[in-house]
Design a protein around this motif. Structure first.
Motif, PDB file in Angstrom:
ATOM      1  N   SER A   1       0.860  -1.405   0.122  1.00  0.00           N
ATOM      2  CA  SER A   1       0.145  -0.246  -0.371  1.00  0.00           C
ATOM      3  C   SER A   1       1.122   0.959   0.104  1.00  0.00           C
ATOM      4  CB  SER A   1      -0.949   0.069   1.031  1.00  0.00           C
ATOM      5  OG  SER A   1       0.154   0.243   2.469  1.00  0.00           O
ATOM      6  N   VAL A   2       0.163   2.314  -0.767  1.00  0.00           N
ATOM      7  CA  VAL A   2       1.002   3.872  -0.455  1.00  0.00           C
ATOM      8  C   VAL A   2       1.684   3.905   1.255  1.00  0.00           C
ATOM      9  CG1 VAL A   2       0.743   6.100  -0.361  1.00  0.00           C
ATOM     10  CG2 VAL A   2      -0.706   4.334  -2.051  1.00  0.00           C
ATOM     11  N   ARG A   3       0.780   3.180   2.357  1.00  0.00           N
ATOM     12  CA  ARG A   3       1.112   3.513   3.457  1.00  0.00           C
ATOM     13  C   ARG A   3       2.221   3.302   3.584  1.00  0.00           C
ATOM     14  NH1 ARG A   3      -2.346   4.710   8.743  1.00  0.00           N
ATOM     15  NH2 ARG A   3      -3.193   5.329   6.927  1.00  0.00           N
ATOM     16  N   THR A   4       2.552   1.718   3.692  1.00  0.00           N
ATOM     17  CA  THR A   4       3.916   0.787   3.357  1.00  0.00           C
ATOM     18  C   THR A   4       4.586   0.991   2.903  1.00  0.00           C
ATOM     19  OG1 THR A   4       1.868  -1.343   3.925  1.00  0.00           O
ATOM     20  CG2 THR A   4       4.211  -1.551   2.556  1.00  0.00           C
ATOM     21  N   ILE A   5       5.039   1.706   1.630  1.00  0.00           N
ATOM     22  CA  ILE A   5       5.468   2.154   0.764  1.00  0.00           C
ATOM     23  C   ILE A   5       6.228   3.325   1.307  1.00  0.00           C
ATOM     24  CG2 ILE A   5       6.339   3.529  -1.406  1.00  0.00           C
ATOM     25  CD1 ILE A   5       4.079   1.768  -2.993  1.00  0.00           C
TER      26      ILE A   5
ATOM     27  N   THR B   1      13.786   3.318 -21.958  1.00  0.00           N
ATOM     28  CA  THR B   1      13.161   4.909 -22.746  1.00  0.00           C
ATOM     29  C   THR B   1      12.657   6.055 -20.830  1.00  0.00           C
ATOM     30  OG1 THR B   1      11.269   4.382 -23.053  1.00  0.00           O
ATOM     31  CG2 THR B   1      13.449   4.828 -24.011  1.00  0.00           C
ATOM     32  N   LYS B   2      12.342   6.368 -21.130  1.00  0.00           N
ATOM     33  CA  LYS B   2      11.907   7.513 -20.001  1.00  0.00           C
ATOM     34  C   LYS B   2      10.350   7.216 -20.707  1.00  0.00           C
ATOM     35  CE  LYS B   2      11.473  12.319 -18.137  1.00  0.00           C
ATOM     36  NZ  LYS B   2       9.550  12.059 -17.577  1.00  0.00           N
ATOM     37  N   PRO B   3      10.108   7.408 -21.796  1.00  0.00           N
ATOM     38  CA  PRO B   3       8.502   7.231 -21.693  1.00  0.00           C
ATOM     39  C   PRO B   3       7.896   5.685 -20.781  1.00  0.00           C
ATOM     40  CG  PRO B   3       9.480   8.180 -23.967  1.00  0.00           C
ATOM     41  CD  PRO B   3      10.259   8.314 -23.222  1.00  0.00           C
ATOM     42  N   GLU B   4       8.750   4.671 -21.360  1.00  0.00           N
ATOM     43  CA  GLU B   4       8.422   3.780 -20.870  1.00  0.00           C
ATOM     44  C   GLU B   4       8.324   3.966 -19.705  1.00  0.00           C
ATOM     45  OE1 GLU B   4       9.549   0.217 -23.498  1.00  0.00           O
ATOM     46  OE2 GLU B   4      11.565   1.079 -22.571  1.00  0.00           O
ATOM     47  N   ARG B   5       9.740   4.537 -18.650  1.00  0.00           N
ATOM     48  CA  ARG B   5       9.488   4.817 -17.067  1.00  0.00           C
ATOM     49  C   ARG B   5       8.192   5.646 -16.496  1.00  0.00           C
ATOM     50  NH1 ARG B   5      14.988   6.016 -18.007  1.00  0.00           N
ATOM     51  NH2 ARG B   5      14.372   8.251 -17.254  1.00  0.00           N
ATOM     52  N   ASP B   6       7.606   6.611 -17.462  1.00  0.00           N
ATOM     53  CA  ASP B   6       6.917   7.429 -16.804  1.00  0.00           C
ATOM     54  C   ASP B   6       5.233   6.864 -16.887  1.00  0.00           C
ATOM     55  OD1 ASP B   6       8.085  10.448 -18.409  1.00  0.00           O
ATOM     56  OD2 ASP B   6       8.731   9.126 -16.708  1.00  0.00           O
ATOM     57  N   LYS B   7       5.160   5.555 -18.054  1.00  0.00           N
ATOM     58  CA  LYS B   7       4.311   5.032 -18.419  1.00  0.00           C
ATOM     59  C   LYS B   7       3.902   3.643 -16.945  1.00  0.00           C
ATOM     60  CE  LYS B   7       1.866   1.932 -21.833  1.00  0.00           C
ATOM     61  NZ  LYS B   7       1.978   0.925 -23.615  1.00  0.00           N
ATOM     62  N   THR B   8       4.704   3.122 -16.924  1.00  0.00           N
ATOM     63  CA  THR B   8       5.139   2.022 -15.398  1.00  0.00           C
ATOM     64  C   THR B   8       4.549   2.393 -14.269  1.00  0.00           C
ATOM     65  OG1 THR B   8       6.591   0.834 -17.631  1.00  0.00           O
ATOM     66  CG2 THR B   8       6.358  -0.101 -15.027  1.00  0.00           C
TER      67      THR B   8
ATOM     68  N   ILE C   1       1.581   2.162 -12.380  1.00  0.00           N
ATOM     69  CA  ILE C   1       2.301   1.365 -10.701  1.00  0.00           C
ATOM     70  C   ILE C   1       0.795   2.658  -9.819  1.00  0.00           C
ATOM     71  CG2 ILE C   1       2.875   0.390  -9.288  1.00  0.00           C
ATOM     72  CD1 ILE C   1       5.359  -0.051 -10.613  1.00  0.00           C
ATOM     73  N   ILE C   2       1.486   3.474  -9.809  1.00  0.00           N
ATOM     74  CA  ILE C   2       0.562   4.663  -8.763  1.00  0.00           C
ATOM     75  C   ILE C   2      -1.038   4.626  -9.281  1.00  0.00           C
ATOM     76  CG2 ILE C   2       0.475   7.466  -8.600  1.00  0.00           C
ATOM     77  CD1 ILE C   2       3.404   7.302  -9.367  1.00  0.00           C
TER      78      ILE C   2
ATOM     79  N   LEU D   1      -5.837   2.584  -5.724  1.00  0.00           N
ATOM     80  CA  LEU D   1      -6.841   1.615  -5.812  1.00  0.00           C
ATOM     81  C   LEU D   1      -6.873   0.767  -4.782  1.00  0.00           C
ATOM     82  CD1 LEU D   1      -7.540   0.458  -9.676  1.00  0.00           C
ATOM     83  CD2 LEU D   1      -9.162   2.008  -8.527  1.00  0.00           C
ATOM     84  N   LEU D   2      -5.920   0.272  -4.316  1.00  0.00           N
ATOM     85  CA  LEU D   2      -6.064  -0.125  -2.944  1.00  0.00           C
ATOM     86  C   LEU D   2      -6.620   0.266  -1.638  1.00  0.00           C
ATOM     87  CD1 LEU D   2      -2.124  -1.264  -2.789  1.00  0.00           C
ATOM     88  CD2 LEU D   2      -4.521  -2.271  -4.418  1.00  0.00           C
TER      89      LEU D   2
END
Length: 92
Positions: A49-53, A74-81, A85-86, A91-92
């Protein structure tokens, strides 16, 4: 779970833990989680969870953003990933 997002975040958790020279048991103890839970995070079986992170970041002496700095090509791939994730964490 076990998708690309979970696996990338899990690798990052493991990298940050190892950089901090902590075992899974050490991190589990200070973060008040089980060793199994830490292992599941690192293997991409479950998402923290965000709290756990936030808790992991505190004990690993890093920022929450550090968990999303992946070694992709690539930066676009990092940003998309990272954005995906965020979105899933919200949703948690």
């Amino acid at each position: 779970m076990g998708g690309k997002l979970e696996i990338e975040l899990g690798k990052r958790i493991k990298d940050l833990r190892e950089k901090a020279r902590m075992s899974q048991a050490d991190l589990a103890h200070v973060a008040q989680k089980s060793v199994e839970t830490i292992s599941n995070f690192e293997r991409g079986k479950t998402l923290p969870s965000v709290r756990t992170i936030g808790s992991l970041a505190k004990h690993l002496d890093c920022t929450m953003a550090d968990f999303f700095k992946f070694n992709e090509t690539t930066k676009p791939e990092r940003d998309k990933t990272a954005a995906a994730i965020i979105a899933r964490l919200k949703l948690l």
